[in-house]
Design a protein around this motif. Structure first.
Motif, PDB file in Angstrom:
ATOM      1  N   PHE A 130       0.819  -1.203   0.000  1.00 38.27           N
ATOM      2  CA  PHE A 130       0.000   0.000   0.000  1.00 38.27           C
ATOM      3  C   PHE A 130       0.859   1.263   0.000  1.00 38.27           C
ATOM      4  N   GLY A 131       1.885   1.309   0.844  1.00 31.06           N
ATOM      5  CA  GLY A 131       2.726   2.495   0.954  1.00 31.06           C
ATOM      6  C   GLY A 131       3.425   2.829  -0.351  1.00 31.06           C
ATOM      7  N   GLN A 132       3.976   1.833  -1.017  1.00 32.80           N
ATOM      8  CA  GLN A 132       4.686   2.068  -2.281  1.00 32.80           C
ATOM      9  C   GLN A 132       3.712   2.503  -3.379  1.00 32.80           C
ATOM     10  N   LEU A 133       2.539   1.894  -3.400  1.00 35.03           N
ATOM     11  CA  LEU A 133       1.553   2.297  -4.413  1.00 35.03           C
ATOM     12  C   LEU A 133       1.066   3.721  -4.147  1.00 35.03           C
ATOM     13  N   PHE A 134       0.912   4.083  -2.874  1.00 35.62           N
ATOM     14  CA  PHE A 134       0.532   5.444  -2.508  1.00 35.62           C
ATOM     15  C   PHE A 134       1.559   6.434  -3.040  1.00 35.62           C
ATOM     16  N   MET A 135       2.838   6.134  -2.851  1.00 34.51           N
ATOM     17  CA  MET A 135       3.901   7.033  -3.319  1.00 34.51           C
ATOM     18  C   MET A 135       3.944   7.096  -4.844  1.00 34.51           C
ATOM     19  N   ALA A 136       3.736   5.963  -5.499  1.00 36.80           N
ATOM     20  CA  ALA A 136       3.745   5.956  -6.966  1.00 36.80           C
ATOM     21  C   ALA A 136       2.601   6.797  -7.525  1.00 36.80           C
ATOM     22  N   ARG A 137       1.433   6.729  -6.882  1.00 35.13           N
ATOM     23  CA  ARG A 137       0.310   7.552  -7.336  1.00 35.13           C
ATOM     24  C   ARG A 137       0.563   9.037  -7.085  1.00 35.13           C
ATOM     25  N   MET A 138       1.316   9.357  -6.051  1.00 34.24           N
ATOM     26  CA  MET A 138       1.741  10.742  -5.849  1.00 34.24           C
ATOM     27  C   MET A 138       2.617  11.193  -7.008  1.00 34.24           C
ATOM     28  N   GLY A 139       3.480  10.298  -7.479  1.00 27.96           N
ATOM     29  CA  GLY A 139       4.323  10.625  -8.631  1.00 27.96           C
ATOM     30  C   GLY A 139       3.500  10.878  -9.880  1.00 27.96           C
ATOM     31  N   VAL A 140       2.437  10.092 -10.071  1.00 28.96           N
ATOM     32  CA  VAL A 140       1.535  10.335 -11.198  1.00 28.96           C
ATOM     33  C   VAL A 140       0.938  11.732 -11.085  1.00 28.96           C
ATOM     34  N   GLY A 141       0.555  12.110  -9.868  1.00 23.50           N
ATOM     35  CA  GLY A 141      -0.004  13.439  -9.646  1.00 23.50           C
ATOM     36  C   GLY A 141       0.982  14.550  -9.948  1.00 23.50           C
ATOM     37  N   ILE A 142       2.256  14.333  -9.613  1.00 20.47           N
ATOM     38  CA  ILE A 142       3.291  15.333  -9.914  1.00 20.47           C
ATOM     39  C   ILE A 142       3.362  15.586 -11.415  1.00 20.47           C
ATOM     40  N   GLY A 143       3.363  14.525 -12.195  1.00 20.09           N
ATOM     41  CA  GLY A 143       3.440  14.682 -13.644  1.00 20.09           C
ATOM     42  C   GLY A 143       2.200  15.342 -14.220  1.00 20.09           C
ATOM     43  N   GLU A 144       1.025  14.886 -13.783  1.00 20.50           N
ATOM     44  CA  GLU A 144      -0.208  15.417 -14.360  1.00 20.50           C
ATOM     45  C   GLU A 144      -0.475  16.864 -13.949  1.00 20.50           C
ATOM     46  N   ALA A 145       0.268  17.369 -12.964  1.00 20.35           N
ATOM     47  CA  ALA A 145       0.127  18.775 -12.567  1.00 20.35           C
ATOM     48  C   ALA A 145       0.463  19.723 -13.713  1.00 20.35           C
ATOM     49  N   GLY A 146       1.264  19.275 -14.654  1.00 22.61           N
ATOM     50  CA  GLY A 146       1.641  20.125 -15.781  1.00 22.61           C
ATOM     51  C   GLY A 146       0.921  19.793 -17.071  1.00 22.61           C
ATOM     52  N   GLY A 147      -0.170  19.024 -16.984  1.00 19.20           N
ATOM     53  CA  GLY A 147      -0.799  18.553 -18.205  1.00 19.20           C
ATOM     54  C   GLY A 147      -2.037  19.288 -18.677  1.00 19.20           C
ATOM     55  N   VAL A 148      -2.758  19.975 -17.774  1.00 20.21           N
ATOM     56  CA  VAL A 148      -4.076  20.500 -18.143  1.00 20.21           C
ATOM     57  C   VAL A 148      -4.093  22.011 -18.327  1.00 20.21           C
ATOM     58  N   ALA A 149      -3.618  22.769 -17.330  1.00 17.97           N
ATOM     59  CA  ALA A 149      -3.675  24.234 -17.432  1.00 17.97           C
ATOM     60  C   ALA A 149      -2.939  24.761 -18.667  1.00 17.97           C
ATOM     61  N   PRO A 150      -1.737  24.265 -19.002  1.00 18.94           N
ATOM     62  CA  PRO A 150      -1.101  24.722 -20.244  1.00 18.94           C
ATOM     63  C   PRO A 150      -1.912  24.380 -21.490  1.00 18.94           C
ATOM     64  N   ALA A 151      -2.616  23.248 -21.464  1.00 20.98           N
ATOM     65  CA  ALA A 151      -3.446  22.865 -22.611  1.00 20.98           C
ATOM     66  C   ALA A 151      -4.618  23.827 -22.777  1.00 20.98           C
ATOM     67  N   TYR A 152      -5.266  24.214 -21.680  1.00 22.73           N
ATOM     68  CA  TYR A 152      -6.335  25.203 -21.752  1.00 22.73           C
ATOM     69  C   TYR A 152      -5.827  26.483 -22.418  1.00 22.73           C
ATOM     70  N   SER A 153      -4.652  26.919 -21.996  1.00 23.82           N
ATOM     71  CA  SER A 153      -4.076  28.154 -22.536  1.00 23.82           C
ATOM     72  C   SER A 153      -3.755  28.019 -24.022  1.00 23.82           C
ATOM     73  N   LEU A 154      -3.205  26.883 -24.422  1.00 24.55           N
ATOM     74  CA  LEU A 154      -2.883  26.655 -25.828  1.00 24.55           C
ATOM     75  C   LEU A 154      -4.148  26.695 -26.688  1.00 24.55           C
ATOM     76  N   ILE A 155      -5.198  26.027 -26.230  1.00 26.75           N
ATOM     77  CA  ILE A 155      -6.443  25.997 -27.001  1.00 26.75           C
ATOM     78  C   ILE A 155      -7.032  27.398 -27.130  1.00 26.75           C
TER      79      ILE A 155
END
Length: 447
Positions: free
Chosen positions: A106-131
């Motif tokens: 559980f602990g390792q999966l929790f940390m890995a999902r945090m890493g997914v969140g770190i990456g996706e933090a840069g995925g949406v707001a810049p796309a809104y601006s580009l569109i």
């Protein structure tokens, strides 16, 4: 400052290539989120997790850094290349998704999902601006609605691909496969997409996104200036908390419906993968596009049309959703249909609230783009997403899991059903907040 990509005006038709590429990336974004929902049972069985623990991992683990890091990343995106930032983001979140397949607890999966969140933090707001810099104002709600197609596409793909891979090869293989796919796509995205001049599509409604000789880019203002501007606009808070209220239920239901289908409707993992992916795909695509098209039409006459469109959709969706969750008993009993007939009836009815509950995406994100000038748009979007996602993802997914655990002594295996019932109130709250926003939006609008 930006890289050299922002110096040459793109051809008008090129904006559709960019939009299609952004939709593909957003599809992977939601694929990596939704895959966790369909894999809930095998993961919980292997690690011995409760609904509350799984909700904490699916919600807080992802949302904590996803929402907070989006602000500084958006600040950078208003000053540097949005394309490079999105390329790095796609690589990071896909890499951590693949890493989820190698965790030992559980602990390792929790940390890995945090890493997914770190990456996706840069995925949406810049796309809104580009569109917003590729499409004129009159088409912006529809363009942002089309971008939001990535949600049902990714949700359907995550549910179907994740479920089928888990059945045949195990849940770990599912994570690795979708993660590697994103890593491969990242350099292709970088080669295809270019940064347009900021504010280029604002210069003339219906004209190409940029003039033949682009004007020099306007320097991005300080972060505090953006916060001060938005803080003084009541419509920003009403739109943000209205979206957050809908997302509490939206993200929560999306994460827990696969488990509901298996527990309450008796579907297998493979059957659930096909069943729910169809609902998410067809209902989501229709609802998102309808919301954007209606809002563009109503918004041309009155700015209030942008928030009123999803407000009405939520009011209609709540009774439809409650009917859908009970359609098995209704049509299997009173209607005299067999088990398969009741499931088919439930599928059709589920399409309606699934679509209506996503109709807010195009209208509300388009309205938020008009609450700040072009050089502030990425940061404004990130602030909006901070409120929306911190409540929607962190609270929503955990809320349904926690309430399910609390109700289990009373309702047993049906506790998740009753947990979902309680969440419908968030859609009603969202409708009220959007109606209130419609009264203020015109005053806060930036042309």
């Amino acid at each position: 400052m930006d890289d050299g990509h922002e110096q040459k005006a793109p051809a008008p038709s090129y904006r559709y290539v960019v939009l299609a590429t952004l939709i593909l990336v957003y599809t992977l974004n939601f694929l990596d989120r939704q895959i966790l929902g369909i894999l809930a049972k095998p993961i919980k069985d292997e690690f011995g997790l409760t609904d509350g623990q799984f909700g904490l991992m699916g919600g807080l683990a992802f949302a904590l850094l996803y929402t907070t890091l989006a602000i500084p990343i958006a600040w950078l995106a208003d000053r540097f290349s949005r394309v490079w930032i999105m390329t790095a983001a796609l690589t990071i979140w896909s890499g951590f998704t693949a890493l989820c397949g190698f965790v030992g607890g559980f602990g390792q999966l929790f940390m890995a999902r945090m890493g997914v969140g770190i990456g996706e933090a840069g995925g949406v707001a810049p796309a809104y601006s580009l569109i917003s810099d590729y499409f004129p104002k009159s088409q912006r709600a529809r363009a942002l609605a089309a971008y939001a197609f990535g949600i049902p596409l990714g949700s359907a793909a995550g549910t179907l691909v994740g479920g089928l891979l888990a059945v045949h090869y195990g849940w770990r293989t599912a994570f690795v496969a979708v993660g590697v796919l994103g890593v491969i796509l990242a350099p292709i995205f970088r080669l295809i997409v270019k940064d347009p001049p900021r504010g280029g599509a604002d210069r003339a409604v219906g004209a190409p996104p940029a003039p033949p000789v682009p004007a020099p880019p306007v320097p991005a203002p300080p972060f505090g200036q953006v916060v001060k501007l938005l803080a003084a606009k009541p419509s920003f808070w009403l739109l943000s908390f209205g979206a957050a209220s809908s997302s509490v239920c939206g993200y929560g239901v999306a994460a827990w419906l696969p488990s509901f289908f298996m527990r309450s409707l008796g579907l297998t993992l493979s059957q659930t993968a096909w069943y729910y992916s169809g609902i998410a795909l067809f209902g989501g695509l229709l609802g998102i596009w309808l919301g954007g098209a209606v809002a563009d039409k109503l918004g041309a006459k009155s700015k209030a049309g942008y928030p009123i469109t999803p407000a009405v959709a939520f009011l209609i969706s709540v009774p439809c959703f409650l009917l859908a969750m009970n359609s098995g008993a209704l049509f299997g009993g009173l209607g005299g249909l067999g088990g398969q007939g009741a499931l088919a009836a439930a599928f059709v009815i589920f399409l309606i609230p699934t679509g209506l509950n996503l109709a807010w995406l195009g209208p509300i994100t388009a309205a938020v783009q008009h609450l700040a000038p072009a050089p502030m748009r990425t940061t404004a979007s990130a602030l909006f997403l901070l409120i929306n996602n911190l409540l929607g993802i962190a609270v929503g997914i955990y809320y349904f899991g926690l309430v399910s655990d609390l109700l289990k002594p009373t309702f047993g295996a049906e506790s998740l059903r009753w947990s979902i019932y309680t969440g419908m109130g968030f859609y009603l709250l969202a409708a009220v907040l959007f109606f209130l926003a419609s009264k203020r939006l015109a005053k806060d609008w930036v042309d």
